[in-house]
Design a protein around this motif. Structure first.
Motif, PDB file in Angstrom:
ATOM      1  N   GLY A  99       0.818  -1.212   0.000  1.00  0.00           N
ATOM      2  CA  GLY A  99       0.000   0.000   0.000  1.00  0.00           C
ATOM      3  C   GLY A  99       0.843   1.248   0.000  1.00  0.00           C
ATOM      4  N   CYS A 101       1.826   5.000   1.271  1.00  0.00           N
ATOM      5  CA  CYS A 101       1.842   5.606   2.601  1.00  0.00           C
ATOM      6  C   CYS A 101       2.531   6.963   2.539  1.00  0.00           C
ATOM      7  CB  CYS A 101       2.585   4.689   3.570  1.00  0.00           C
ATOM      8  SG  CYS A 101       2.430   5.194   5.296  1.00  0.00           S
ATOM      9  N   GLN A 116      -1.243  11.193   8.859  1.00  0.00           N
ATOM     10  CA  GLN A 116      -1.234  10.269   7.720  1.00  0.00           C
ATOM     11  C   GLN A 116      -2.151  10.812   6.636  1.00  0.00           C
ATOM     12  OE1 GLN A 116      -2.071   6.165   8.680  1.00  0.00           O
ATOM     13  NE2 GLN A 116      -2.852   5.768   6.624  1.00  0.00           N
ATOM     14  N   VAL A 118      -4.456   9.867   4.324  1.00  0.00           N
ATOM     15  CA  VAL A 118      -5.249   8.683   3.983  1.00  0.00           C
ATOM     16  C   VAL A 118      -5.746   8.727   2.544  1.00  0.00           C
ATOM     17  CG1 VAL A 118      -5.898   8.101   6.345  1.00  0.00           C
ATOM     18  CG2 VAL A 118      -7.313   9.681   5.037  1.00  0.00           C
ATOM     19  N   THR A 122      -3.388   3.713   2.588  1.00  0.00           N
ATOM     20  CA  THR A 122      -3.680   3.176   3.918  1.00  0.00           C
ATOM     21  C   THR A 122      -2.443   2.711   4.669  1.00  0.00           C
ATOM     22  OG1 THR A 122      -3.926   0.912   3.117  1.00  0.00           O
ATOM     23  CG2 THR A 122      -5.909   2.319   3.091  1.00  0.00           C
ATOM     24  N   CYS A 123      -1.300   2.755   4.055  1.00  0.00           N
ATOM     25  CA  CYS A 123      -0.034   2.275   4.632  1.00  0.00           C
ATOM     26  C   CYS A 123      -0.054   0.768   4.870  1.00  0.00           C
ATOM     27  CB  CYS A 123       0.302   3.012   5.931  1.00  0.00           C
ATOM     28  SG  CYS A 123       0.557   4.784   5.744  1.00  0.00           S
ATOM     29  N   PRO A 127      -8.377  -2.065   8.203  1.00  0.00           N
ATOM     30  CA  PRO A 127      -9.410  -1.048   7.975  1.00  0.00           C
ATOM     31  C   PRO A 127      -9.621  -0.143   9.194  1.00  0.00           C
ATOM     32  CG  PRO A 127     -10.153  -3.187   7.200  1.00  0.00           C
ATOM     33  CD  PRO A 127      -8.856  -3.414   7.921  1.00  0.00           C
ATOM     34  N   THR A 130      -5.173   4.396  11.404  1.00  0.00           N
ATOM     35  CA  THR A 130      -4.239   5.407  10.895  1.00  0.00           C
ATOM     36  C   THR A 130      -3.151   5.632  11.941  1.00  0.00           C
ATOM     37  OG1 THR A 130      -5.237   7.412  11.843  1.00  0.00           O
ATOM     38  CG2 THR A 130      -6.152   6.621   9.740  1.00  0.00           C
TER      39      THR A 130
END
Length: 144
Positions: A99, A101, A116, A118, A122-123, A127, A130
């Motif tokens: 993902g 980031c 973050q 978003v 999502t890094c 779900p 953060t």
């Protein structure tokens, strides 16, 4: 002898420029190595279930970090690690299979605020998780 006004103005400008150039710049904000705990912004105390940031000093002023991000609601979590190559504020970005980031690190007294992005990604976190928050350097506990 009186110095003419244009020359006097030029001398004042030159002295001002030399003084400004010689003034020391403030030191860059740096993160001390250690463990940082996410805090409640009202009580300023660590969250009972919160994220954790670990900072490790490297060669040449480099700083390594890891974040274990936790959502207190259901204990969903995520982990990310990387390196900061400059003083704070610093934006760290990574794109990969786990993902995208983007994290913004900003100095606060005795700690760091992480934001973050978003919208960028999502890094790789579970779900709803953060890394957003304010983290304060925790006191080191002696090894028994």
């Amino acid at each position: 002898m009186v110095t003419p006004a244009p020359i006097r103005a030029a001398l004042v400008a030159a002295v001002f420029a030399a003084t400004a150039a010689a003034a020391p710049s403030p030191p860059p904000a740096a993160l001390a190595p250690g463990t940082y705990e996410q805090i409640d912004l009202v009580s300023k105390k660590p969250l009972p279930v919160g994220s954790e940031l670990v900072i490790v000093a490297g060669k040449g002023g480099r700083v390594g970090f890891s974040i274990n991000a936790v959502r207190a609601l259901d204990s969903n979590q995520g982990f990310i690690a990387g390196g900061l190559q400059g003083p704070l504020p610093f934006t760290w970005t990574q794109s990969g299979r786990s993902g995208n980031c983007r994290l913004r690190f900003e100095a606060v007294p005795h700690g760091v605020r992480i934001t973050q992005d978003v919208a960028f990604g999502t890094c790789g976190f579970d779900p709803g998780v953060t890394a957003d928050g304010t983290y304060l350097l925790a006191a080191e506990k002696p090894i028994p």
